[in-house]
Scaffold this motif. Sequence first.
Motif, mmCIF file in Angstrom:
data_model
loop_
_atom_site.group_PDB
_atom_site.id
_atom_site.type_symbol
_atom_site.label_atom_id
_atom_site.label_comp_id
_atom_site.label_asym_id
_atom_site.label_seq_id
_atom_site.Cartn_x
_atom_site.Cartn_y
_atom_site.Cartn_z
ATOM 1 N N PRO A 53 73.763 5.055 91.227
ATOM 2 C CA PRO A 53 74.573 5.276 92.216
ATOM 3 C C PRO A 53 76.286 4.845 90.205
ATOM 4 O O PRO A 53 77.665 4.777 90.349
ATOM 5 C CB PRO A 53 75.059 4.989 92.906
ATOM 6 C CG PRO A 53 73.477 4.356 93.879
ATOM 7 C CD PRO A 53 72.287 4.067 92.551
ATOM 8 N N ASN A 54 75.778 3.806 89.568
ATOM 9 C CA ASN A 54 76.256 3.134 89.017
ATOM 10 C C ASN A 54 76.818 3.918 87.376
ATOM 11 O O ASN A 54 77.378 3.908 87.157
ATOM 12 C CB ASN A 54 75.801 1.302 88.378
ATOM 13 C CG ASN A 54 75.878 0.860 89.600
ATOM 14 O OD1 ASN A 54 76.518 0.406 90.901
ATOM 15 N ND2 ASN A 54 75.300 -0.346 89.576
ATOM 16 N N ASP A 81 59.460 2.394 81.216
ATOM 17 C CA ASP A 81 59.241 2.779 82.053
ATOM 18 C C ASP A 81 61.214 2.864 83.035
ATOM 19 O O ASP A 81 61.415 2.218 82.290
ATOM 20 C CB ASP A 81 58.608 1.719 83.131
ATOM 21 C CG ASP A 81 57.331 1.841 83.022
ATOM 22 O OD1 ASP A 81 56.661 2.538 82.236
ATOM 23 O OD2 ASP A 81 56.348 0.374 83.617
ATOM 24 N N LEU A 82 61.603 4.076 83.826
ATOM 25 C CA LEU A 82 62.300 4.349 83.823
ATOM 26 C C LEU A 82 62.610 4.196 85.852
ATOM 27 O O LEU A 82 61.806 4.930 86.453
ATOM 28 C CB LEU A 82 63.183 5.429 83.655
ATOM 29 C CG LEU A 82 64.253 5.871 84.597
ATOM 30 C CD1 LEU A 82 65.432 4.857 84.395
ATOM 31 C CD2 LEU A 82 64.872 6.300 83.532
ATOM 32 N N GLY A 83 62.576 2.894 86.543
ATOM 33 C CA GLY A 83 63.123 2.618 87.535
ATOM 34 C C GLY A 83 64.131 2.736 88.205
ATOM 35 O O GLY A 83 65.541 2.145 87.502
ATOM 36 N N LEU A 84 64.470 3.440 89.092
ATOM 37 C CA LEU A 84 65.366 4.023 89.804
ATOM 38 C C LEU A 84 66.130 3.762 91.056
ATOM 39 O O LEU A 84 65.120 3.404 92.548
ATOM 40 C CB LEU A 84 66.008 5.448 89.696
ATOM 41 C CG LEU A 84 65.720 6.160 88.793
ATOM 42 C CD1 LEU A 84 65.683 7.441 88.730
ATOM 43 C CD2 LEU A 84 66.793 5.434 87.479
ATOM 44 N N GLY A 85 66.836 2.600 91.501
ATOM 45 C CA GLY A 85 67.839 2.148 92.685
ATOM 46 C C GLY A 85 69.476 3.017 93.274
ATOM 47 O O GLY A 85 69.669 3.140 92.406
ATOM 48 N N ARG A 86 69.193 2.845 94.513
ATOM 49 C CA ARG A 86 69.621 3.899 94.939
ATOM 50 C C ARG A 86 71.153 2.730 95.616
ATOM 51 O O ARG A 86 72.590 2.998 95.043
ATOM 52 C CB ARG A 86 69.525 4.151 95.956
ATOM 53 C CG ARG A 86 70.439 5.561 97.486
ATOM 54 C CD ARG A 86 69.757 6.013 98.912
ATOM 55 N NE ARG A 86 70.836 6.263 99.593
ATOM 56 C CZ ARG A 86 70.585 5.542 100.725
ATOM 57 N NH1 ARG A 86 70.544 4.663 101.119
ATOM 58 N NH2 ARG A 86 71.545 5.887 101.574
ATOM 59 N N ALA A 87 71.302 1.439 95.752
ATOM 60 C CA ALA A 87 71.913 0.181 95.993
ATOM 61 C C ALA A 87 72.586 0.488 94.959
ATOM 62 O O ALA A 87 72.025 0.242 93.330
ATOM 63 C CB ALA A 87 71.535 -0.790 96.629
ATOM 64 N N PRO A 88 73.992 -0.012 94.790
ATOM 65 C CA PRO A 88 75.002 -0.556 93.354
ATOM 66 C C PRO A 88 74.594 -1.318 92.746
ATOM 67 O O PRO A 88 74.888 -2.110 91.853
ATOM 68 C CB PRO A 88 76.256 -0.515 94.262
ATOM 69 C CG PRO A 88 75.948 -0.939 95.746
ATOM 70 C CD PRO A 88 75.017 -0.496 95.713
ATOM 71 N N ASN A 102 78.637 7.058 95.376
ATOM 72 C CA ASN A 102 78.812 8.302 96.358
ATOM 73 C C ASN A 102 76.801 8.027 96.613
ATOM 74 O O ASN A 102 76.414 8.296 95.871
ATOM 75 C CB ASN A 102 78.920 9.637 96.442
ATOM 76 C CG ASN A 102 78.503 10.638 97.244
ATOM 77 O OD1 ASN A 102 77.827 9.627 98.602
ATOM 78 N ND2 ASN A 102 78.566 11.646 96.745
ATOM 79 N N VAL A 103 76.104 7.071 97.394
ATOM 80 C CA VAL A 103 74.921 7.084 97.415
ATOM 81 C C VAL A 103 74.264 8.444 97.961
ATOM 82 O O VAL A 103 72.997 8.010 97.570
ATOM 83 C CB VAL A 103 74.752 6.219 98.432
ATOM 84 C CG1 VAL A 103 74.676 4.208 97.475
ATOM 85 C CG2 VAL A 103 75.250 5.593 99.764
ATOM 86 N N ASP A 104 74.725 9.497 98.811
ATOM 87 C CA ASP A 104 74.163 10.213 99.571
ATOM 88 C C ASP A 104 73.721 11.670 98.066
ATOM 89 O O ASP A 104 73.287 12.242 98.669
ATOM 90 C CB ASP A 104 75.477 10.772 100.190
ATOM 91 C CG ASP A 104 75.497 9.985 101.496
ATOM 92 O OD1 ASP A 104 74.513 9.104 101.823
ATOM 93 O OD2 ASP A 104 77.122 9.915 102.030
ATOM 94 N N ASP A 110 70.810 13.498 91.628
ATOM 95 C CA ASP A 110 71.329 12.296 90.782
ATOM 96 C C ASP A 110 69.928 11.958 89.989
ATOM 97 O O ASP A 110 69.356 12.042 88.585
ATOM 98 C CB ASP A 110 71.696 11.412 90.447
ATOM 99 C CG ASP A 110 73.237 11.232 91.029
ATOM 100 O OD1 ASP A 110 74.373 12.260 90.404
ATOM 101 O OD2 ASP A 110 74.012 10.070 91.369
ATOM 102 N N VAL A 111 68.927 12.133 90.742
ATOM 103 C CA VAL A 111 67.530 11.914 90.634
ATOM 104 C C VAL A 111 66.644 12.859 89.758
ATOM 105 O O VAL A 111 66.235 13.195 89.169
ATOM 106 C CB VAL A 111 66.692 11.268 91.445
ATOM 107 C CG1 VAL A 111 65.175 10.871 91.104
ATOM 108 C CG2 VAL A 111 67.117 9.393 92.338
ATOM 109 N N LEU A 112 67.438 14.265 90.505
ATOM 110 C CA LEU A 112 66.717 15.522 89.465
ATOM 111 C C LEU A 112 67.343 15.835 89.037
ATOM 112 O O LEU A 112 66.661 16.608 87.731
ATOM 113 C CB LEU A 112 66.913 16.513 91.013
ATOM 114 C CG LEU A 112 65.967 16.498 92.154
ATOM 115 C CD1 LEU A 112 66.701 17.499 93.135
ATOM 116 C CD2 LEU A 112 64.575 16.662 92.277
ATOM 117 N N GLU A 113 68.814 15.668 88.619
ATOM 118 C CA GLU A 113 69.499 15.818 87.021
ATOM 119 C C GLU A 113 68.504 15.031 86.192
ATOM 120 O O GLU A 113 68.694 15.628 85.051
ATOM 121 C CB GLU A 113 70.961 15.821 87.467
ATOM 122 C CG GLU A 113 71.792 16.042 86.274
ATOM 123 C CD GLU A 113 73.184 15.179 86.436
ATOM 124 O OE1 GLU A 113 73.596 15.024 85.057
ATOM 125 O OE2 GLU A 113 73.592 15.161 87.750
#
Length: 339
Positions: free
Chosen positions: A80-81, A103-110, A126-128, A133-136
């Motif tokens: 989200p950042n 490796d690319l680990g992705l988090g949803r929190a800011p 906008n965490v929703d 964003d992951v798909l993009e």
Amino acid sequence: MIPFSVLDLSPIVAGDSATQALQNSLDLAQHAEKLGFNRYWLAEHHNMPGIASAATSVVIGYVAGGTNTIRVGSGGIMLPNHSPLVIAEQFGTLESLYPGRIDLGLGRAPGSDQLTSRALRREETNVDSFPQDVLELLNYFQPDDDTNQFVQAIPGIGLTIPVWILGSSLYGAQLAAVLGLPYAFASHFSPAQLMRALEVYRSRFKPSPYLQEPYAMVAANVVAADTDKEAQRLFTSVQQQFLHIRRGKARQMQPPVDDIRQYWPDFELAGIEQVLSFSVVGSPDTVRQRLAEIIDQTKANELIISAPIFDHQARKRSIAIAAQARDALTAQTSIAAVV
């Protein structure tokens, strides 16, 4: 026996600098590589006086450049950042420089407070939009023939970069399962929903071009020393760290104390005990036994350990003890298989 990896927040300890913290991260990564750890991940946090890995992609490049074989990645990038294109370009560059190791680990929190999050993006986070964003982001790594998109990540397009979903709730477990991606749970600071999240991830997993079967990594704090007493003393640094955060007064990591109950009331310590309950604290025998229990309990495919310790040499000693425990458990498994 499962692989062991290391999670690092590049701790800035009291009286020291970010420069020293980052140098310590590289030294610890080199140590972990020699000990046979699988990955070395760095975490994105902002506006935190005790964490030096805010510019996570930069630190990953520094660590990857100073190591040879260990995989290096993010645990995680707080998507989200950032715009997905920027992250695709950054990790496409890292993969181009250090092929087969990123490796690319992705988090949803800011990974920060809301005011800091707004300063990062100049707009409300906008965490929703995280699934989109992951798909993009995933799409930027596809070969050009498969996307035909006008905007491309260069470097990035056509590169194979493992993407992980990180989480501490059922949300990330469900998303990782639907997308067929590997999943890492942040049980080292938020263990409450660990077992339920693993069950959701495994039961709902859909095979994908990225992964045919579910692959779950579990995180734990490991604070190990030659004796249980010394390990408990070292553990007081991370206890203090979380207590200060809860009081809204985050600061650099503080030195350990002999008896933390002399400094903090029991009601505050009780809350921290739950947050840090997925911690392995003790001597080599204690650590080996507790790690075996965690592996048996979670059926994890991989274990990633954080060693939140004030003294750098004690930190290196701690992950060496964890490696010894891994090797001992591997030997036990091999013997049992033969018998």
